[in-house]
Scaffold this motif. Structure first.
Motif, PDB file in Angstrom:
ATOM      1  N   THR A 116      -1.806  -6.365  17.193  1.00  0.00           N
ATOM      2  CA  THR A 116      -1.339  -5.130  16.546  1.00  0.00           C
ATOM      3  C   THR A 116      -2.508  -4.477  15.808  1.00  0.00           C
ATOM      4  O   THR A 116      -2.729  -3.263  15.910  1.00  0.00           O
ATOM      5  CB  THR A 116      -0.201  -5.443  15.545  1.00  0.00           C
ATOM      6  N   ASP A 136       8.650 -10.586  13.162  1.00  0.00           N
ATOM      7  CA  ASP A 136       8.432  -9.345  12.419  1.00  0.00           C
ATOM      8  C   ASP A 136       8.218  -9.757  10.956  1.00  0.00           C
ATOM      9  O   ASP A 136       8.003 -10.946  10.677  1.00  0.00           O
ATOM     10  CB  ASP A 136       9.615  -8.371  12.585  1.00  0.00           C
ATOM     11  N   ALA A 150       2.077  -1.752   5.090  1.00  0.00           N
ATOM     12  CA  ALA A 150       3.049  -2.532   4.316  1.00  0.00           C
ATOM     13  C   ALA A 150       4.431  -2.287   4.920  1.00  0.00           C
ATOM     14  O   ALA A 150       4.670  -2.678   6.057  1.00  0.00           O
ATOM     15  CB  ALA A 150       2.970  -2.145   2.847  1.00  0.00           C
ATOM     16  N   ASP A 203      -2.560  -4.259  -2.503  1.00  0.00           N
ATOM     17  CA  ASP A 203      -1.470  -5.122  -2.049  1.00  0.00           C
ATOM     18  C   ASP A 203      -0.765  -5.625  -3.297  1.00  0.00           C
ATOM     19  O   ASP A 203      -1.414  -5.821  -4.328  1.00  0.00           O
ATOM     20  CB  ASP A 203      -2.013  -6.304  -1.214  1.00  0.00           C
ATOM     21  N   VAL A 204       0.546  -5.846  -3.198  1.00  0.00           N
ATOM     22  CA  VAL A 204       1.260  -6.390  -4.355  1.00  0.00           C
ATOM     23  C   VAL A 204       0.831  -7.837  -4.633  1.00  0.00           C
ATOM     24  O   VAL A 204       1.032  -8.349  -5.726  1.00  0.00           O
ATOM     25  CB  VAL A 204       2.799  -6.315  -4.163  1.00  0.00           C
ATOM     26  N   ASN A 237       5.961   0.105  10.477  1.00  0.00           N
ATOM     27  CA  ASN A 237       6.974   0.816  11.261  1.00  0.00           C
ATOM     28  C   ASN A 237       7.669   1.851  10.387  1.00  0.00           C
ATOM     29  O   ASN A 237       7.830   1.665   9.194  1.00  0.00           O
ATOM     30  CB  ASN A 237       8.028  -0.178  11.763  1.00  0.00           C
ATOM     31  N   GLY A 244      -1.498  -7.827   4.730  1.00  0.00           N
ATOM     32  CA  GLY A 244      -0.752  -8.959   5.279  1.00  0.00           C
ATOM     33  C   GLY A 244      -1.318  -9.363   6.622  1.00  0.00           C
ATOM     34  O   GLY A 244      -2.518  -9.228   6.900  1.00  0.00           O
ATOM     35  N   ALA A 245      -0.436  -9.867   7.487  1.00  0.00           N
ATOM     36  CA  ALA A 245      -0.876 -10.384   8.780  1.00  0.00           C
ATOM     37  C   ALA A 245      -1.669  -9.335   9.563  1.00  0.00           C
ATOM     38  O   ALA A 245      -2.759  -9.616  10.077  1.00  0.00           O
ATOM     39  CB  ALA A 245       0.339 -10.840   9.580  1.00  0.00           C
ATOM     40  N   VAL A 246      -1.154  -8.111   9.632  1.00  0.00           N
ATOM     41  CA  VAL A 246      -1.859  -7.064  10.382  1.00  0.00           C
ATOM     42  C   VAL A 246      -2.972  -6.446   9.533  1.00  0.00           C
ATOM     43  O   VAL A 246      -4.103  -6.270   9.996  1.00  0.00           O
ATOM     44  CB  VAL A 246      -0.894  -5.946  10.836  1.00  0.00           C
ATOM     45  N   ALA A 306      -0.179   0.308  10.684  1.00  0.00           N
ATOM     46  CA  ALA A 306       0.704  -0.596  11.429  1.00  0.00           C
ATOM     47  C   ALA A 306       2.168  -0.491  11.036  1.00  0.00           C
ATOM     48  O   ALA A 306       3.044  -0.829  11.841  1.00  0.00           O
ATOM     49  CB  ALA A 306       0.259  -2.041  11.199  1.00  0.00           C
ATOM     50  N   ARG A 327      13.384  -9.356  11.709  1.00  0.00           N
ATOM     51  CA  ARG A 327      12.927  -9.250  10.319  1.00  0.00           C
ATOM     52  C   ARG A 327      13.818 -10.089   9.414  1.00  0.00           C
ATOM     53  O   ARG A 327      15.048 -10.019   9.536  1.00  0.00           O
ATOM     54  CB  ARG A 327      12.989  -7.766   9.928  1.00  0.00           C
ATOM     55  N   LYS A 368      -4.644 -11.532  -2.146  1.00  0.00           N
ATOM     56  CA  LYS A 368      -5.135 -10.896  -0.912  1.00  0.00           C
ATOM     57  C   LYS A 368      -6.171  -9.827  -1.241  1.00  0.00           C
ATOM     58  O   LYS A 368      -7.168  -9.657  -0.541  1.00  0.00           O
ATOM     59  CB  LYS A 368      -3.958 -10.292  -0.142  1.00  0.00           C
TER      60      LYS A 368
HETATM   61  P1  NAI Z   1       3.198  -8.898   6.258  1.00  0.00           P
HETATM   62  O1  NAI Z   1       4.459  -9.181   5.535  1.00  0.00           O
HETATM   63  O2  NAI Z   1       2.333 -10.023   6.689  1.00  0.00           O
HETATM   64  O3  NAI Z   1       2.279  -7.915   5.383  1.00  0.00           O
HETATM   65  C1  NAI Z   1       2.757  -6.893   4.582  1.00  0.00           C
HETATM   66  C2  NAI Z   1       1.830  -6.846   3.354  1.00  0.00           C
HETATM   67  O4  NAI Z   1       2.167  -5.691   2.590  1.00  0.00           O
HETATM   68  C3  NAI Z   1       1.975  -8.055   2.443  1.00  0.00           C
HETATM   69  O5  NAI Z   1       0.691  -8.569   2.145  1.00  0.00           O
HETATM   70  C4  NAI Z   1       2.668  -7.492   1.210  1.00  0.00           C
HETATM   71  O6  NAI Z   1       2.306  -8.182   0.026  1.00  0.00           O
HETATM   72  C5  NAI Z   1       2.159  -6.079   1.209  1.00  0.00           C
HETATM   73  N1  NAI Z   1       2.967  -5.105   0.480  1.00  0.00           N
HETATM   74  C6  NAI Z   1       4.310  -5.036   0.372  1.00  0.00           C
HETATM   75  N2  NAI Z   1       4.664  -3.968  -0.370  1.00  0.00           N
HETATM   76  C7  NAI Z   1       3.514  -3.345  -0.712  1.00  0.00           C
HETATM   77  C8  NAI Z   1       3.213  -2.188  -1.471  1.00  0.00           C
HETATM   78  N3  NAI Z   1       4.164  -1.430  -2.022  1.00  0.00           N
HETATM   79  N4  NAI Z   1       1.924  -1.841  -1.607  1.00  0.00           N
HETATM   80  C9  NAI Z   1       0.932  -2.578  -1.068  1.00  0.00           C
HETATM   81  N5  NAI Z   1       1.165  -3.697  -0.356  1.00  0.00           N
HETATM   82  C10 NAI Z   1       2.432  -4.069  -0.182  1.00  0.00           C
HETATM   83  O7  NAI Z   1       3.615  -7.983   7.500  1.00  0.00           O
HETATM   84  P2  NAI Z   1       2.757  -7.600   8.777  1.00  0.00           P
HETATM   85  O8  NAI Z   1       3.153  -8.463   9.900  1.00  0.00           O
HETATM   86  O9  NAI Z   1       1.323  -7.469   8.418  1.00  0.00           O
HETATM   87  O10 NAI Z   1       3.354  -6.155   9.090  1.00  0.00           O
HETATM   88  C11 NAI Z   1       2.981  -5.018   8.334  1.00  0.00           C
HETATM   89  C12 NAI Z   1       3.735  -3.815   8.862  1.00  0.00           C
HETATM   90  O11 NAI Z   1       3.400  -3.613  10.233  1.00  0.00           O
HETATM   91  C13 NAI Z   1       5.262  -3.950   8.826  1.00  0.00           C
HETATM   92  O12 NAI Z   1       5.827  -2.695   8.555  1.00  0.00           O
HETATM   93  C14 NAI Z   1       5.610  -4.385  10.241  1.00  0.00           C
HETATM   94  O13 NAI Z   1       6.919  -4.003  10.622  1.00  0.00           O
HETATM   95  C15 NAI Z   1       4.581  -3.619  11.030  1.00  0.00           C
HETATM   96  N6  NAI Z   1       4.287  -4.202  12.319  1.00  0.00           N
HETATM   97  C16 NAI Z   1       3.835  -5.491  12.408  1.00  0.00           C
HETATM   98  C17 NAI Z   1       3.540  -6.031  13.642  1.00  0.00           C
HETATM   99  C18 NAI Z   1       2.959  -7.386  13.778  1.00  0.00           C
HETATM  100  O14 NAI Z   1       2.433  -7.716  14.858  1.00  0.00           O
HETATM  101  N7  NAI Z   1       2.984  -8.215  12.753  1.00  0.00           N
HETATM  102  C19 NAI Z   1       3.759  -5.254  14.885  1.00  0.00           C
HETATM  103  C20 NAI Z   1       4.164  -3.893  14.670  1.00  0.00           C
HETATM  104  C21 NAI Z   1       4.452  -3.413  13.424  1.00  0.00           C
END
Ligand code: NAI
Length: 346
Positions: A148, A113, A236, A201-202, A259, A180-182, A257, A42, A206
């Motif tokens: 994921t 991550d 998030a 989403d912030v 963690n 986000g990505a997931v 998704a 991360r 998106k």
């Molecule tokens: P990312 O960074 O692509 O997406 C996170 C999204 O959440 C962003 O669009 C961000 O703007 C939004 N966000 C942040 N704070 C927020 C809030 N207070 N309210 C609403 N939206 C908010 O990350 P990704 O890869 O999608 O991961 C999401 C979660 O899933 C993380 O906790 C990550 O650790 C977990 N995860 C991800 C995996 C993966 O394959 N990418 C695998 C396992 C867990």
């Protein structure tokens, strides 16, 4: 220490610094009982170094449980890089991080991550072979987030059937915190299955995209957890389920998704008392690690990886059966189940 009773169980924690690139990283190896510790890296801005350490310790422990429940021949580890202030040379930073990974001689294998990309992983290849999540020519690999999302999707499907008693996702209302990505891939899967989406989403762009392309209803970030829906999918960051938010939840099923969704184990108990079924994050979000683990072992092939990820739905069913027998909460039963698998593999 650090509010972590099992903190002493971490096998190794490396604090890596490199003044030339500004690298400050924590590489936490929680357990290598099942095999090398595998877990993402991360890149994040932390208010304090202690907060970064706490995150690394919690996330790496979660990886041990996740990898064990997913029956992977890997232990649990995780790394956090404290994001340097201002401008920095990203390839140089990840080269230094790659050297830190290499210094552990394979005890820890890294991948993406939050805040890190396939390009970062590819750049590290010159410094260490202990890295995965890289698009590979003629072979399986790359961004784990669609996998994921698929694991979370099949978990929601199982929960909707077994907890909500609905035959399909058609018309089921799902709130997504984070696109986000997931979260985005999950939103697409849910939309295709007929679910009605409520999103926040912030990042406003998106949200606009989800409204335009998936017919989602947008709500303010501060209202998503209490949205009037059947299912809540936190996608998030961690600790979204806490003393303040749990009393306001209206969903009957939580599966997402992110963690470390529960701020404390007591928040899992509080959800149960409110009649809300919480499917533990590390059970449902294992699709990404299944993907990068397959890639790392050179066993990857799209259909086989998807089939393995789909088994998460069966594990959700088994967990819910175990919960009934144990008369406990899904979070506590999953913890015991995973810990029973934290043993040396034959
Ligand atoms: P990312 O960074 O692509 O997406 C996170 C999204 O959440 C962003 O669009 C961000 O703007 C939004 N966000 C942040 N704070 C927020 C809030 N207070 N309210 C609403 N939206 C908010 O990350 P990704 O890869 O999608 O991961 C999401 C979660 O899933 C993380 O906790 C990550 O650790 C977990 N995860 C991800 C995996 C993966 O394959 N990418 C695998 C396992 C867990």
């Amino acid at each position: 220490l650090f509010g972590l009773p099992e903190q002493a169980a971490h096998e190794r924690v490396l604090l890596a610094t490199d003044p030339a690139t500004g690298l400050k990283a924590i590489l936490a190896v929680h357990s290598t009982a099942r095999g090398p510790a595998f877990g993402g890296c991360r890149l994040w801005h932390y208010d304090t170094e202690l907060a970064a350490l706490n995150d690394a310790l919690r996330l790496s422990q979660g990886m041990s449980l996740k990898n064990a429940l997913a029956d992977l021949p890997f232990g649990g580890g995780k790394a956090v890089i404290l994001k340097p202030e201002g401008q920095f040379d990203r390839p140089a930073l990840f080269a230094a991080f790659g050297r830190a990974v290499q210094s552990l001689n394979g005890a820890y294998i890294t991948a993406e991550d939050v805040g890190t990309t396939t390009a970062d992983m590819r750049g590290m290849q010159a410094h260490t072979p202990f890295v995965s999540g890289i698009p590979r020519e003629g072979a399986f690999g790359g961004d784990p987030s669609p996998k994921t999302a698929w694991g979370v999707f099949v978990s929601i499907q199982a929960g909707v059937r077994l907890v909500l008693g609905r035959k399909s996702l058609d018309g089921v209302r799902v709130a997504l915190q984070g696109l986000g990505a997931v979260g985005w891939h999950l939103a697409e899967f849910l939309h295709q299955a007929g679910a009605k989406l409520v999103v926040a989403d912030v990042d406003a762009a998106k949200v606009e995209r989800a409204v335009a392309q998936l017919g989602a209803v947008a709500v303010p970030v501060g209202e998503i957890l209490a949205a009037d829906v059947d299912v809540l999918a936190p996608c998030a960051l961690g600790a979204s389920l806490n003393e303040q938010t749990v009393p306001a939840l209206r969903a009957k099923l939580v599966a997402g998704a992110a963690n470390n969704q529960l701020a404390t184990p007591a928040d899992g108990d509080a959800l149960q008392r409110r009649g809300i079924c919480y499917l533990p994050d590390y059970l449902v979000n294992a699709g990404g690690i299944i993907s990068v683990a397959r890639e790392y072992r050179g066993e990857g092939e799209e259909a086989a990886v998807m089939a393995e990820v789909s088994k998460i739905g069966e594990r959700v069913e088994e967990l819910l059966q175990r919960v009934q027998v144990a008369d406990s909460t899904p979070a506590r039963v999953a913890d015991d189940w995973a810990r029973s698998k934290l043993v040396k593999l034959a």
